[in-house]
Each structure stands twice: as structure tokens, then as C-alpha cells.
Design an enzyme around this catalytic site. Sequence first.
Site, PDB file in Angstrom:
ATOM      1  N   HIS A 153      13.587   4.813  -9.477  1.00  0.00           N
ATOM      2  CA  HIS A 153      12.791   5.468 -10.527  1.00  0.00           C
ATOM      3  C   HIS A 153      13.666   5.595 -11.774  1.00  0.00           C
ATOM      4  O   HIS A 153      14.865   5.880 -11.662  1.00  0.00           O
ATOM      5  CB  HIS A 153      12.384   6.889 -10.116  1.00  0.00           C
ATOM      6  CG  HIS A 153      11.229   6.979  -9.181  1.00  0.00           C
ATOM      7  ND1 HIS A 153      11.194   7.862  -8.118  1.00  0.00           N
ATOM      8  CD2 HIS A 153      10.035   6.338  -9.163  1.00  0.00           C
ATOM      9  CE1 HIS A 153      10.041   7.746  -7.475  1.00  0.00           C
ATOM     10  NE2 HIS A 153       9.319   6.824  -8.080  1.00  0.00           N
TER      11      HIS A 153
ATOM     12  N   CYS B 203      13.277  14.942 -10.030  1.00  0.00           N
ATOM     13  CA  CYS B 203      12.169  14.595  -9.128  1.00  0.00           C
ATOM     14  C   CYS B 203      11.470  15.850  -8.611  1.00  0.00           C
ATOM     15  O   CYS B 203      10.301  15.819  -8.262  1.00  0.00           O
ATOM     16  CB  CYS B 203      12.664  13.833  -7.911  1.00  0.00           C
ATOM     17  SG  CYS B 203      13.959  12.655  -8.203  1.00  0.00           S
TER      18      CYS B 203
HETATM   19  N1  ARG Z   1      11.712   9.929  -1.090  1.00  0.00           N
HETATM   20  C1  ARG Z   1      11.120   9.849  -2.390  1.00  0.00           C
HETATM   21  C2  ARG Z   1      10.686   8.417  -2.660  1.00  0.00           C
HETATM   22  O1  ARG Z   1      11.334   7.517  -2.234  1.00  0.00           O
HETATM   23  C3  ARG Z   1      12.054  10.345  -3.445  1.00  0.00           C
HETATM   24  C4  ARG Z   1      11.384  10.531  -4.768  1.00  0.00           C
HETATM   25  C5  ARG Z   1      12.336  10.618  -5.896  1.00  0.00           C
HETATM   26  N2  ARG Z   1      11.624  10.897  -7.099  1.00  0.00           N
HETATM   27  C6  ARG Z   1      12.058  10.644  -8.356  1.00  0.00           C
HETATM   28  N3  ARG Z   1      11.324  11.073  -9.366  1.00  0.00           N
HETATM   29  N4  ARG Z   1      13.146   9.931  -8.578  1.00  0.00           N
HETATM   30  O2  ARG Z   1       9.703   8.155  -3.268  1.00  0.00           O
END
Ligand code: ARG
Length: 282
Positions: A177, A271
Amino acid sequence: MTVTGPATGSPYPPKSFLLCSPDHFDVTFEINPWMTTERRPDRDKSWLEWNALVAGLRSAGATVHHFPSLPGLSDMVFPTDVGVVTAKRFVRARFRHPERSNEAEHGAAWLLEHGFTEIPWPDDPALYLEGGDVVRFGDVLLCGTGPRTSPAAAEHLSRVLGVEVVAVPIVDPRFYHLDMSFCPLDDRRALYAPAVWDVEGQRAVEKLVPEPLIISVDEALTFSANSVVVGRTVVMPACPPRIRTTLEDWGFTVLLSPVEEFLKAGGGIRCMALDLDLLGRA
Ligand code: ARG
């Protein structure tokens, strides 16, 4: 419960976040390189870290709302991903992985109940958008594309929100992300790790940010970019010394709020705290 944010007269835009409590937090599937079902989060530690984060955000002057998760939504503690919210409207996420798709509904339900209006998607099942890919810098949104979000979703966002959206293609899967490699600090400054984007993305960001704090991949692996800024306070899961020195030289205060249990799922502070007005101004 809601606590009111900055004192009247604050020169900074008020910040409101939505967090989701870790009632059902777990690592039950593996959809990013950080997750392994062999290393599950500790329940008590998760609660301690989460409560400390809520308190830290409030002490920095933010308004914090929170809601509980539902059984089975083990990644719901990362509500930033459920959509893009601004000016009382929101675009709902379309998760890349079916393991997370029910979170969009749960997050949207909270937003609808609290007076936010949904901006509908065009009827195109091939689009993906996760909120963690959308970051604001000044009047522009940056949108990470590749691992989780489709380039077409970036174009859609630009159309429906009426703002310029700059696509930043992500090439390193550990930083799936954009909020793991880019953290806006104010209208001139941002902290970011360009090495995890393609050359086109690197050039676009270089043109946009007058005063960058460029960080290495190693520095980004601490989740230092996965931070949120409230006024002049940067609330961070980790802060390597070199980064702290520059932030303090620039007049920011670093508030460390470790979230080691959440890192096991590949998520940090940004997140965990959905910005309820991404493009908001004071
Ligand atoms: N386990 C989640 C995923 O893989 C983590 C989300 C992380 N979110 C972020 N905004 N970076 O989607």
C-alpha cells in the site's frame, strides 16, 4: 465514544480518525509478505498497543471515533483500507483479496450511520481500490497502484472527487500500500521511500514535493512511513534516529506508539486510523 479535538484557534486542520478495536484481530490468512499464521498476535498486547494509540492520537489533538469489529473480520483493525473519505462523502473500497472484502460493508455501515454519503462505483468488477493506497499531499491525492489498487480506480477517484490524482506504481511487494512508503507531513514536506516505486512514480512525486525527507528501504521496513500527522505531531510506530533528527529540525514532535502486534499482519498506524476527511482544510 468521542473526545473533542484541538482547541479553538489551532492553526492546523482538525483531524478526525476512525479506529476499529482489536476484538477479533488475528492473522488467519496470508495476503502480504509480513503475515504468517505461524506468528499470531497476542491478544492482551494488541489491546494495550491499540489503547495507547487511541490515547496518543487524542493527546496530539485528534478526535478519535472507534467501533468494534465482527467475528471473522480479522484485518478490520486496519479501517483505513475500507474507503476514501472526504467532506462527508466516501468511496467504498473494493478489496483485491476476498479475505478482506466483507470489511468494506462493515466500514461503510459505520460511515452511513454517521451521516456520510456514499459515492457509488461504476459497475465494473475489474476495479480494485484499497484506502491504504490513497494519500493526500497538498491539493492532490497520490494513489499507489499495482499490488492492491487498479490504475483505473485512480482515474475514477479523480473524476468523482474532482481532484487531481497522481498514480504511483508500487514495485516492491513488501510495501503493497502506498501508505507504507509515503507519509505527507505538511503542504511542502513528505517522508518517503522512492526505491519501492517505479521510475515514473518516483518522477511524479519528486515534482510534487518541494522538501522531501527521502528514506531508505531499511528505514521504511520499520514502518516509519506508516504514520499520521496531527498538527506538528507525527504519530509513528517507529522512528529511526536520522528521521527523527530531520523531523525535529523541521519543528515536528515525534510521538512513538509501537504497534508490534499489528505489524505481524503487515499494518501500522496509518492503516489503523482512517482519516475521516482526507482532503480537509482548516
Ligand atoms: N493485513 C492487511 C492486508 O494485507 C494489512 C493492511 C495494511 N493497511 C495499510 N493501509 N497499509 O491487507
